[in-house]
Design a protein around this motif. Structure first.
Motif, PDB file in Angstrom:
ATOM      1  N   ARG A 678       0.827  -1.204   0.000  1.00  0.00           N
ATOM      2  CA  ARG A 678       0.000   0.000   0.000  1.00  0.00           C
ATOM      3  C   ARG A 678       0.865   1.260   0.000  1.00  0.00           C
ATOM      4  O   ARG A 678       0.552   2.247  -0.669  1.00  0.00           O
ATOM      5  N   GLU A 679       1.965   1.215   0.776  1.00  0.00           N
ATOM      6  CA  GLU A 679       2.880   2.358   0.793  1.00  0.00           C
ATOM      7  C   GLU A 679       3.442   2.616  -0.605  1.00  0.00           C
ATOM      8  O   GLU A 679       3.533   3.769  -1.053  1.00  0.00           O
ATOM      9  N   ARG A 680       3.811   1.556  -1.279  1.00  0.00           N
ATOM     10  CA  ARG A 680       4.379   1.715  -2.621  1.00  0.00           C
ATOM     11  C   ARG A 680       3.343   2.234  -3.610  1.00  0.00           C
ATOM     12  O   ARG A 680       3.645   3.077  -4.459  1.00  0.00           O
ATOM     13  N   VAL A 681       2.131   1.724  -3.517  1.00  0.00           N
ATOM     14  CA  VAL A 681       1.078   2.196  -4.411  1.00  0.00           C
ATOM     15  C   VAL A 681       0.822   3.675  -4.171  1.00  0.00           C
ATOM     16  O   VAL A 681       0.755   4.478  -5.122  1.00  0.00           O
ATOM     17  N   LEU A 682       0.696   4.076  -2.912  1.00  0.00           N
ATOM     18  CA  LEU A 682       0.424   5.477  -2.608  1.00  0.00           C
ATOM     19  C   LEU A 682       1.590   6.372  -3.041  1.00  0.00           C
ATOM     20  O   LEU A 682       1.378   7.463  -3.581  1.00  0.00           O
ATOM     21  N   ASP A 683       2.813   5.901  -2.819  1.00  0.00           N
ATOM     22  CA  ASP A 683       3.976   6.686  -3.244  1.00  0.00           C
ATOM     23  C   ASP A 683       3.969   6.886  -4.761  1.00  0.00           C
ATOM     24  O   ASP A 683       4.238   7.986  -5.256  1.00  0.00           O
ATOM     25  N   ALA A 684       3.652   5.806  -5.498  1.00  0.00           N
ATOM     26  CA  ALA A 684       3.599   5.905  -6.957  1.00  0.00           C
ATOM     27  C   ALA A 684       2.488   6.853  -7.402  1.00  0.00           C
ATOM     28  O   ALA A 684       2.666   7.666  -8.320  1.00  0.00           O
ATOM     29  N   VAL A 685       1.329   6.778  -6.744  1.00  0.00           N
ATOM     30  CA  VAL A 685       0.220   7.664  -7.090  1.00  0.00           C
ATOM     31  C   VAL A 685       0.620   9.116  -6.851  1.00  0.00           C
ATOM     32  O   VAL A 685       0.339  10.003  -7.670  1.00  0.00           O
ATOM     33  N   ARG A 686       1.279   9.375  -5.708  1.00  0.00           N
ATOM     34  CA  ARG A 686       1.714  10.745  -5.406  1.00  0.00           C
ATOM     35  C   ARG A 686       2.686  11.255  -6.473  1.00  0.00           C
ATOM     36  O   ARG A 686       2.555  12.380  -6.967  1.00  0.00           O
ATOM     37  N   ARG A 687       3.684  10.457  -6.812  1.00  0.00           N
ATOM     38  CA  ARG A 687       4.712  10.906  -7.752  1.00  0.00           C
ATOM     39  C   ARG A 687       4.147  11.098  -9.153  1.00  0.00           C
ATOM     40  O   ARG A 687       4.456  12.071  -9.841  1.00  0.00           O
ATOM     41  N   ILE A 688       3.297  10.162  -9.565  1.00  0.00           N
ATOM     42  CA  ILE A 688       2.747  10.256 -10.922  1.00  0.00           C
ATOM     43  C   ILE A 688       1.768  11.420 -11.014  1.00  0.00           C
ATOM     44  O   ILE A 688       1.804  12.206 -11.968  1.00  0.00           O
ATOM     45  N   SER A 689       0.890  11.550 -10.033  1.00  0.00           N
ATOM     46  CA  SER A 689      -0.098  12.631 -10.086  1.00  0.00           C
ATOM     47  C   SER A 689       0.555  13.995  -9.927  1.00  0.00           C
ATOM     48  O   SER A 689       0.023  15.004 -10.401  1.00  0.00           O
ATOM     49  N   GLY A 690       1.729  14.042  -9.279  1.00  0.00           N
ATOM     50  CA  GLY A 690       2.408  15.312  -9.099  1.00  0.00           C
ATOM     51  C   GLY A 690       3.433  15.618 -10.166  1.00  0.00           C
ATOM     52  O   GLY A 690       4.152  16.623 -10.062  1.00  0.00           O
ATOM     53  N   ALA A 691       3.505  14.787 -11.203  1.00  0.00           N
ATOM     54  CA  ALA A 691       4.518  14.994 -12.239  1.00  0.00           C
ATOM     55  C   ALA A 691       4.315  16.296 -12.991  1.00  0.00           C
ATOM     56  O   ALA A 691       5.262  16.858 -13.548  1.00  0.00           O
ATOM     57  N   GLN A 692       3.077  16.793 -12.990  1.00  0.00           N
ATOM     58  CA  GLN A 692       2.790  18.029 -13.731  1.00  0.00           C
ATOM     59  C   GLN A 692       2.782  19.259 -12.829  1.00  0.00           C
ATOM     60  O   GLN A 692       2.417  20.345 -13.261  1.00  0.00           O
ATOM     61  N   GLY A 693       3.186  19.087 -11.588  1.00  0.00           N
ATOM     62  CA  GLY A 693       3.184  20.199 -10.665  1.00  0.00           C
ATOM     63  C   GLY A 693       2.126  20.030  -9.594  1.00  0.00           C
ATOM     64  O   GLY A 693       1.585  18.936  -9.390  1.00  0.00           O
ATOM     65  N   ALA A 694       1.833  21.124  -8.876  1.00  0.00           N
ATOM     66  CA  ALA A 694       0.877  21.070  -7.773  1.00  0.00           C
ATOM     67  C   ALA A 694      -0.498  20.634  -8.259  1.00  0.00           C
ATOM     68  O   ALA A 694      -0.956  21.031  -9.334  1.00  0.00           O
TER      69      ALA A 694
END
Length: 723
Positions: A678-694
């Motif tokens: 779950r930690e890895r999934v959430l980390d990936a979601v954060r990084r991917i969704s934030g790739a375009q900025g805030a």
């Protein structure tokens, strides 16, 4: 020095320069003629700038067709990964010969090789096989695709790149054989032939002004059963008389010291003219040019009576059109979408991905041969195709922007451009057109064409065909201006042969006029005046064509004569098996509802991402996909996931969110039962969704909802407190 002495000096300088340019100009035309003769004697091979070998010759099949599959050989030092998705480039058979897709280094073939993809090319031969039909060609091309798939069993399905007229052929094949096709790219490809803007696009009126398909039938009869592609070439050239009759020759004449190579390179392809069978050209004219049957869902195969429905295409469709294209304007490239689908929601329900991009000003041929287009649009299509392949179902406009230094995570973009996919609606497609009411007149054209074809076959054809044989057909083809102008300027004409030594002598003692020569400047102003006059002629001619077309085919008497004034006689858009499709969609949704609690980390990741950005248009940005690639490469222990697996997962998770969004999010913990996962999934979601900025406030709220659903909120809060 007196003014008269200076004037005389400039005049003498200009006369010398002009005389030398005239000799060199005619010598280049002589070379053009010799190139055409040489190309003919060689059997008109494809004009590719790349070495190649034949994989499969369609002339050897049970149902022979004059097509062949070529493997493009990489340059020395180029590394090709056989596991990468293969590209198959298909050139148009619309008068000219093959080669435009690989005409130069900066081309579709060139960029496929640069990105390390195996590349294949579908070529064709100058003359069709006896009795060859469009269905025979389609069977051959389907076999070519299957052959490429067999040669690369570990890769994703091949991408098919269809240029101009080859675009509709690729679309038909994708609808008939969706199971073998990967993504398709349709460049300058007309699928809605009736579409266009009033006051522009005069080519669509040609069929009506000539009375329909009987003209193609007559041309084929005079060709002893074969249609001369030179007639199509002349149609193209007539669209821009200023360029055809003056500009391209004056550019050569005025820049004779630097323009020769470029002129001969292009003219080598432009002068290669191929033939079609009568059956082929009639199928094209009646089914597409005049009948517009592809967009209307009225093309039926001769064997099995299968209807070609563009909704059957399962692979992503990428459409490239240009506002500067007077042969395939954006309306002809895109209006079929509005004919086939009522809304973008229906596209999503059909699990279809359609992406289109519009160039501001490039002309029709520039779509295929322009280095500027190849380095931007073509490069981005090929380099970003895997991103397109995993887009959630829907309709998108592809925007290609320059990469700015202040762009968040700009390091994710490997080149100078960034792709952005903006969701669109059917209304956005319709807004590109002024009105579709003008298309009603083309229904009258289709009816009139049927009448005229019947009259020709009954009263004229029996008097023409007895006087035609292969000898007369060859003579007529030879006398066509497109061929004769090259032959007469070649060394076959003894009066042209003295030009070669004279031109060589001039090149050794070349004396161009100095910059600023007033007589050279007067020459350029004269040229501008000629171009302007030809442009005014073209505008007046096109206005006359349109007015004549409207007067004839908008007349109530003509409509009544062909049965279109009666109530209900107008064409009603064919919906085919719409009700069956709706029932199947409901059944699929019911099946997917049982899979909401099924899956693993990949399903959890894609479901979370789709949920976070479900109402945020920024989701479809190249940086998002590049971050996904980076995370994948950082965790090799997780194993490689293929594009096909991701694509299937995205479509399933998008549908699941559409069925029951709340239940889908509540089910996330069951997909990833262990806390580390779950930690890895959430980390990936954060990084991917934030790739375009805030993130936007709405997207951030949804991300927090995912975090809470995964049961990680308290742990994150606790860590923050301890820190």
């Amino acid at each position: 020095m007196t003014i008269f002495t200076e004037l005389y000096r400039n005049w003498a300088e200009y006369v010398t320069d002009s005389a030398q340019r005239s000799v060199l100009f005619w010598d280049v035309l002589r070379k053009r003629g010799n190139i055409a003769v040489e190309h003919f004697e060689q059997g008109k091979p494809p004009l590719l700038a790349f070495e190649h070998e034949t994989v499969l010759d369609g002339r050897t099949l049970d149902r022979p067709a004059n097509y062949a599959l070529l493997r493009i050989l990489p340059r020395p030092g180029q590394r090709i990964d056989p596991a990468k998705r293969p590209f198959i480039i298909v050139d148009p058979r619309a008068g000219h010969g093959p080669g435009i897709g690989g005409f130069k280094e900066d081309s579709q073939v060139g960029f496929a090789l640069r990105f390390g993809h195996p590349c294949y090319f579908v070529t064709f031969f100058p003359e069709p096989e006896p009795g060859q039909t469009l269905e025979d060609v389609a069977r051959a091309e389907a076999l070519f695709v299957e052959t490429v798939r067999d040669l690369h069993p570990d890769s994703d399905k091949p991408c098919i790149y269809g240029n101009c007229q080859a675009g509709w052929a690729v679309a038909i094949l994708s609808a008939a054989r969706p199971e073998i096709m990967g993504p398709i790219i349709l460049a300058g490809a007309p699928l809605s032939y009736w579409a266009g803007v009033e006051g522009s696009n005069p080519m669509r009126y040609t069929g009506g002004l000539t009375g329909g398909s009987w003209a193609a039938l007559l041309a084929s009869d005079l060709g002893n059963g074969r249609f001369d592609g030179a007639n199509l070439v002349r149609n193209f050239e007539s669209l821009n008389p200023a360029n055809t009759y003056w500009t391209k020759y004056y550019n050569l004449y005025s820049r004779i010291d630097t323009e020769e190579e470029r002129f001969l390179e292009f003219e080598r392809w432009w002068g290669g003219i191929f033939l079609m069978n009568q059956e082929e050209i009639l199928a094209i004219v009646n089914g597409l040019f005049i009948g517009n049957k592809l967009a209307r869902g009225e093309i039926v195969t001769s064997e099995g009576g299968k209807t070609i429905d563009l909704r059957n295409i399962r692979s992503p469709i990428v459409i490239f059109a240009s506002w500067g294209d007077n042969i395939t304007p954006p309306q002809q490239a895109l209006n079929w979408i509005a004919d086939v689908y009522d809304s973008a929601e229906e596209i999503r329900t059909n699990e279809q991905v359609i992406v289109y991009t519009l160039h501001e000003d490039i002309g029709h041929l520039g779509i295929f041969v322009s280095a500027r287009v190849a380095q931007k649009q073509t490069s981005e299509f090929i380099g970003g195709l895997d991103f397109i392949d995993i887009l959630p179902p829907g309709l998108y406009e592809l925007i290609i922007d320059d990469k700015r230094p202040d762009l968040p995570n700009a390091d994710l973009i490997p080149d100078r451009y960034v792709m952005r996919f903006e969701p669109r609606e059917i209304e956005d497609i319709l807004e590109l057109d002024d009105t579709r009411e003008d298309e009603l007149r083309f229904e009258t054209v289709a009816r009139v064409s049927q009448v005229n074809e019947g009259l020709y076959e009954t009263f004229a054809r029996p008097w023409i065909t007895p006087f035609v044989n292969e000898a007369t057909a060859r003579w007529l083809r030879l006398m066509h201006p497109a061929r004769l102008e090259r032959l007469m300027a070649s060394d076959f004409n003894p009066f042209m042969r003295p030009l070669e030594p004279l031109a060589e002598a001039i090149r050794r003692d070349r004396r161009p006029a100095a910059p600023g020569n007033p007589f050279a400047e007067a020459e350029r102003r004269m040229s501008d005046g000629i171009v302007q006059a030809l442009e005014e002629y073209r505008k007046a001619r096109d206005i006359g064509y349109e007015r004549m077309f409207k007067a004839i085919y908008g007349a109530p008497l003509v409509e009544a004569a062909v049965g279109l004034r009666a109530e209900g006689a107008r064409h009603v858009r064919r919906r085919g098996d719409a009700e069956l499709r709706a029932e199947l969609a409901k059944a699929r949704m019911a099946l997917l509802a049982t899979r909401i609690e099924e899956g693993g980390r990949l399903e959890a990741l894609m479901r979370s991402l789709l949920y976070v950005f479900r109402e945020d248009r920024r989701m479809v940005d190249e940086r998002t996909f590049r971050m996904m690639e980076r995370i994948r490469d950082e965790r090799p222990e997780a194993g490689k996931v293929s594009v096909a697996q991701v694509k299937d997962c995205v479509r399933v998770q998008a549908a699941i969110l559409q069925i029951d969004e709340e239940r889908a999010i509540r089910a996330l913990p069951g997909l990833v039962p262990d806390s580390e996962g779950r930690e890895r999934v959430l980390d990936a979601v954060r990084r991917i969704s934030g790739a375009q900025g805030a993130l936007s406030a709405k997207a951030q709220a949804r991300l927090d909802r995912v975090q809470a659903a995964l049961g990680l909120q308290e742990r994150k809060t606790g860590r923050a407190a301890n820190a």
